[in-house]
Write a protein that holds these residues in place. Structure first.
Motif, PDB file in Angstrom:
ATOM      1  N   ARG A 107       9.647  16.416   0.584  1.00  0.00           N
ATOM      2  CA  ARG A 107      10.822  15.716   1.114  1.00  0.00           C
ATOM      3  C   ARG A 107      11.567  14.985   0.012  1.00  0.00           C
ATOM      4  NH1 ARG A 107      10.197  10.240   2.009  1.00  0.00           N
ATOM      5  NH2 ARG A 107      11.898  10.289   3.510  1.00  0.00           N
ATOM      6  N   ILE A 108      12.883  14.857   0.227  1.00  0.00           N
ATOM      7  CA  ILE A 108      13.770  14.171  -0.713  1.00  0.00           C
ATOM      8  C   ILE A 108      13.963  12.734  -0.236  1.00  0.00           C
ATOM      9  CG2 ILE A 108      16.094  14.106  -1.684  1.00  0.00           C
ATOM     10  CD1 ILE A 108      16.220  17.160  -1.200  1.00  0.00           C
ATOM     11  N   GLU A 118      10.781  11.030 -13.831  1.00  0.00           N
ATOM     12  CA  GLU A 118       9.692  10.052 -13.872  1.00  0.00           C
ATOM     13  C   GLU A 118       8.625  10.489 -12.878  1.00  0.00           C
ATOM     14  OE1 GLU A 118       7.703   7.062 -15.319  1.00  0.00           O
ATOM     15  OE2 GLU A 118       9.835   6.782 -15.673  1.00  0.00           O
ATOM     16  N   PRO A 119       7.446  10.966 -13.359  1.00  0.00           N
ATOM     17  CA  PRO A 119       6.393  11.367 -12.429  1.00  0.00           C
ATOM     18  C   PRO A 119       5.642  10.156 -11.891  1.00  0.00           C
ATOM     19  CG  PRO A 119       5.655  11.689 -14.677  1.00  0.00           C
ATOM     20  CD  PRO A 119       7.083  11.211 -14.761  1.00  0.00           C
ATOM     21  N   GLY A 120       5.127  10.295 -10.678  1.00  0.00           N
ATOM     22  CA  GLY A 120       4.337   9.226 -10.083  1.00  0.00           C
ATOM     23  C   GLY A 120       3.267   9.799  -9.182  1.00  0.00           C
ATOM     24  N   ARG A 121       2.816   9.011  -8.240  1.00  0.00           N
ATOM     25  CA  ARG A 121       1.739   9.416  -7.346  1.00  0.00           C
ATOM     26  C   ARG A 121       2.300  10.329  -6.267  1.00  0.00           C
ATOM     27  NH1 ARG A 121      -1.306   3.751  -6.160  1.00  0.00           N
ATOM     28  NH2 ARG A 121      -2.560   5.078  -4.781  1.00  0.00           N
ATOM     29  N   MET A 122       2.249  11.643  -6.525  1.00  0.00           N
ATOM     30  CA  MET A 122       2.790  12.680  -5.645  1.00  0.00           C
ATOM     31  C   MET A 122       4.293  12.511  -5.442  1.00  0.00           C
ATOM     32  SD  MET A 122       0.243  14.533  -5.307  1.00  0.00           S
ATOM     33  CE  MET A 122      -1.276  14.111  -6.172  1.00  0.00           C
ATOM     34  N   PRO A 130       0.828  -1.209   0.000  1.00  0.00           N
ATOM     35  CA  PRO A 130       0.000   0.000   0.000  1.00  0.00           C
ATOM     36  C   PRO A 130       0.863   1.260   0.000  1.00  0.00           C
ATOM     37  CG  PRO A 130      -0.769  -1.573   1.650  1.00  0.00           C
ATOM     38  CD  PRO A 130       0.560  -2.082   1.160  1.00  0.00           C
ATOM     39  N   ILE A 131       0.378   2.297  -0.676  1.00  0.00           N
ATOM     40  CA  ILE A 131       1.046   3.599  -0.658  1.00  0.00           C
ATOM     41  C   ILE A 131       0.880   4.219   0.734  1.00  0.00           C
ATOM     42  CG2 ILE A 131       1.001   5.942  -1.578  1.00  0.00           C
ATOM     43  CD1 ILE A 131       2.175   4.006  -3.538  1.00  0.00           C
ATOM     44  N   VAL A 132       1.987   4.720   1.290  1.00  0.00           N
ATOM     45  CA  VAL A 132       1.971   5.366   2.606  1.00  0.00           C
ATOM     46  C   VAL A 132       2.687   6.713   2.509  1.00  0.00           C
ATOM     47  CG1 VAL A 132       1.848   3.199   3.906  1.00  0.00           C
ATOM     48  CG2 VAL A 132       4.082   4.123   3.268  1.00  0.00           C
ATOM     49  N   PRO A 133       2.427   7.644   3.435  1.00  0.00           N
ATOM     50  CA  PRO A 133       3.054   8.969   3.358  1.00  0.00           C
ATOM     51  C   PRO A 133       4.576   8.921   3.362  1.00  0.00           C
ATOM     52  CG  PRO A 133       1.200   9.023   4.866  1.00  0.00           C
ATOM     53  CD  PRO A 133       1.418   7.589   4.507  1.00  0.00           C
ATOM     54  N   ASP A 134       5.170   8.028   4.130  1.00  0.00           N
ATOM     55  CA  ASP A 134       6.624   7.895   4.208  1.00  0.00           C
ATOM     56  C   ASP A 134       7.047   6.621   3.481  1.00  0.00           C
ATOM     57  OD1 ASP A 134       9.287   7.626   4.802  1.00  0.00           O
ATOM     58  OD2 ASP A 134       9.053   7.762   6.970  1.00  0.00           O
ATOM     59  N   PRO A 135       7.717   6.731   2.317  1.00  0.00           N
ATOM     60  CA  PRO A 135       8.100   5.538   1.557  1.00  0.00           C
ATOM     61  C   PRO A 135       8.966   4.559   2.344  1.00  0.00           C
ATOM     62  CG  PRO A 135       8.432   7.528   0.258  1.00  0.00           C
ATOM     63  CD  PRO A 135       8.127   7.972   1.649  1.00  0.00           C
ATOM     64  N   ASP A 136       9.710   5.069   3.327  1.00  0.00           N
ATOM     65  CA  ASP A 136      10.544   4.176   4.129  1.00  0.00           C
ATOM     66  C   ASP A 136       9.707   3.225   4.981  1.00  0.00           C
ATOM     67  OD1 ASP A 136      12.863   5.285   3.135  1.00  0.00           O
ATOM     68  OD2 ASP A 136      13.076   6.718   4.784  1.00  0.00           O
ATOM     69  N   ARG A 150       3.200  14.636   1.784  1.00  0.00           N
ATOM     70  CA  ARG A 150       3.066  15.183   3.134  1.00  0.00           C
ATOM     71  C   ARG A 150       2.870  16.699   3.139  1.00  0.00           C
ATOM     72  NH1 ARG A 150       7.561  12.240   7.019  1.00  0.00           N
ATOM     73  NH2 ARG A 150       6.393  10.312   7.409  1.00  0.00           N
ATOM     74  N   ALA A 151       2.876  17.345   1.987  1.00  0.00           N
ATOM     75  CA  ALA A 151       2.686  18.797   1.927  1.00  0.00           C
ATOM     76  C   ALA A 151       1.236  19.155   2.259  1.00  0.00           C
ATOM     77  CB  ALA A 151       3.060  19.319   0.543  1.00  0.00           C
TER      78      ALA A 151
END
Length: 298
Positions: A158-159, A199-203, A56-62, A172-173
């Motif tokens: 965030r980077i 490469e654009p993606g989901r936010m 699942p997509i989450v706010p923090d990719p980590d 997270r913006a």
């Protein structure tokens, strides 16, 4: 004389909940692809994106992790097909760690193609193979924080350091879409100056080397195996080249099934998919149904 029930006592599929019914693809090409997988599973390649498809997509990719039923479903299906391969923009070792793929019985021959195919992890060896990094990535990495300051990037931007690429997330913006739109042109210019692409993606906008994408990676993997059918499941714009690769294989006579892990953020894939499922949970249900159906006809 042992019963058929005894013969499946240690089958990974037996630990799963009751399997769902196998959905019917909306297109003739998709139905042909599914039929070919079921008829000759030992010649089928099952290829899957990671984020948004298995995880699942989450706010923090980590913090992204595979759906809790994904590994059992893959372990039940993998021994019955020619190959299971995860194709991701993440570093291969990160996808392996976040997916929990290492050392799983049944996934002995799993392959993870990381960084859009620039890296390869094989479960059989546990090793990652990869070429030298593109020099433009280090240059972009050094310049990116200053650029974000100059353009007034929104709070919460965030980077993400990805080793062979760099990504900028806006989920997270306070206004994720406005933050994303603000970045598009400046990041495109930064990437171009250093020989990279965006490469654009989901936010998220990822700055990475050209010449490798999920389509190239999938074609190389499939053609190396000479399979009889291929399934690809994805959720985001970076999966469109893999969709195009499956469409190319179909035009060459190889049956294929395109699956979209559906979301309301990206609709381009659902318009081209043969089958749309409800996010990673739907992908897991599909994998479980395939594993059960293959077992029942084998």
């Amino acid at each position: 004389m042992g019963s058929s029930q005894d013969s499946h006592a240690n089958d990974p599929a037996d630990a799963l909940p009751s399997p769902p019914s196998l959905p019917t693809p909306a297109t003739r090409a998709g139905r042909d692809g599914l039929a070919a997988i079921l008829e000759r599973p030992e010649r089928a390649v099952i290829a899957l994106d990671f984020d948004g498809t298995l995880a699942p997509i989450v706010p923090d990719p980590d913090q992204a992790r595979a759906h809790p039923d994904a590994v059992p479903a893959l372990a039940a299906l993998a021994p019955k097909v020619a190959s299971v391969v995860v194709v991701t923009g993440r570093p291969a070792d990160v996808a392996v760690r976040h997916g929990g793929f290492a050392g799983v019985p049944g996934l002995d021959h799993l392959v993870v193609l990381g960084h859009y195919g620039a890296e390869r992890w094989d479960a059989a060896t546990g090793a990652v193979t990869a070429p030298a990094p593109h020099p433009g990535v280090a240059a972009v990495r050094a310049e990116l924080p200053g650029l974000l300051d100059r353009i007034g990037a929104r709070s919460g931007t965030r980077i993400e350091e990805k080793g062979r690429s760099v990504a900028v997330h806006t989920r997270r913006a306070d206004d994720p879409q406005a933050a994303f739109d603000l970045l598009c042109e400046p990041l495109a210019g930064l990437a171009a100056r250093h020989g990279l692409i965006v490469e654009p993606g989901r936010m998220v906008l990822e700055l990475r080397p050209p010449g490798m994408d999920k389509g190239v990676a999938l074609l190389d993997h499939v053609r190396g195996l000479g399979p009889g059918a291929v399934l690809y499941a994805g959720d985001d714009l970076g999966d469109l080249p893999a969709y195009a690769a499956v469409e190319k294989l179909r035009s060459d006579g190889l049956p294929g099934l395109l699956v979209c892990s559906g979301s309301t953020e990206v609709t381009e894939l659902s318009k081209r998919a043969d089958l749309v499922v409800n996010g990673p949970a739907g992908v897991v249900e599909l994998l479980r149904a395939l594993a059960e159906r293959v077992r029942s006809v084998s």
